[in-house]
Design a protein around this motif. Structure first.
Motif, PDB file in Angstrom:
ATOM      1  N   SER A  31      -7.196 -59.696  56.178  1.00  0.00           N
ATOM      2  CA  SER A  31      -6.204 -60.207  57.287  1.00  0.00           C
ATOM      3  C   SER A  31      -4.874 -59.826  57.421  1.00  0.00           C
ATOM      4  N   TYR A  32      -4.643 -58.610  56.654  1.00  0.00           N
ATOM      5  CA  TYR A  32      -3.163 -58.143  56.845  1.00  0.00           C
ATOM      6  C   TYR A  32      -3.036 -56.756  57.367  1.00  0.00           C
ATOM      7  N   ARG A  53      -5.406 -54.240  60.382  1.00  0.00           N
ATOM      8  CA  ARG A  53      -6.135 -55.142  59.524  1.00  0.00           C
ATOM      9  C   ARG A  53      -7.641 -54.697  59.669  1.00  0.00           C
ATOM     10  N   ASP A  74     -10.543 -52.505  51.818  1.00  0.00           N
ATOM     11  CA  ASP A  74     -10.492 -53.808  51.484  1.00  0.00           C
ATOM     12  C   ASP A  74     -11.276 -54.293  50.373  1.00  0.00           C
ATOM     13  N   SER A 100       0.485 -60.842  57.368  1.00  0.00           N
ATOM     14  CA  SER A 100      -0.901 -61.409  57.897  1.00  0.00           C
ATOM     15  C   SER A 100      -0.831 -61.310  59.446  1.00  0.00           C
TER      16      SER A 100
END
Length: 127
Positions: A31-32, A53, A74, A100
């Protein structure tokens, strides 16, 4: 909270390659938006490369376009910066940053937009 730790820096000759990594812990990185900045002695911190993201969008500083590639995994909560055709002017401390974001393709390229930072890894390119 996200903790970021950079690694992979070192000394390389001009024209050589290096890959630096940024390992995140504390939360999933999915989510970043992530980014690499660098700071040379006596100079301000500057944007190098950013990735959304979703990894569907990337952005690069003009000075590194065509030479550097940012990517993310990720599953390993790691972001990479592959640096090819290195020049002495690429010498700097390289910092990883994370923020975020809601939108999957959003890119951030300003240092003040990032909340989380690593301690940096030194990259030195000799001529």
């Amino acid at each position: 909270q996200v903790q970021l730790v950079e690694s992979g820096g070192g000394l390389v000759q001009a024209g050589g390659s290096l890959r630096v990594s940024c390992a995140a812990s504390g939360r999933t990185t999915s989510s970043y938006a992530m980014c690499w900045f660098r700071q040379a002695p006596g100079q301000e911190r500057e944007f190098v490369a950013g990735i959304s993201r979703s990894a569907g969008a990337t952005d690069y500083a003009e000075s590194v376009k065509g030479r550097f590639t940012i990517s993310r995994d990720d599953a390993k909560t790691t972001v990479y910066l592959r640096m090819n055709s290195l020049k002495p002017e690429d010498t700097a401390i390289y910092y990883c940053a994370a923020e975020s974001v809601v939108f999957p393709l959003r890119l951030l390229s300003v240092a003040s937009e990032y909340t989380y930072w690593g301690q940096g890894t030194q990259v030195t390119v000799s001529s």
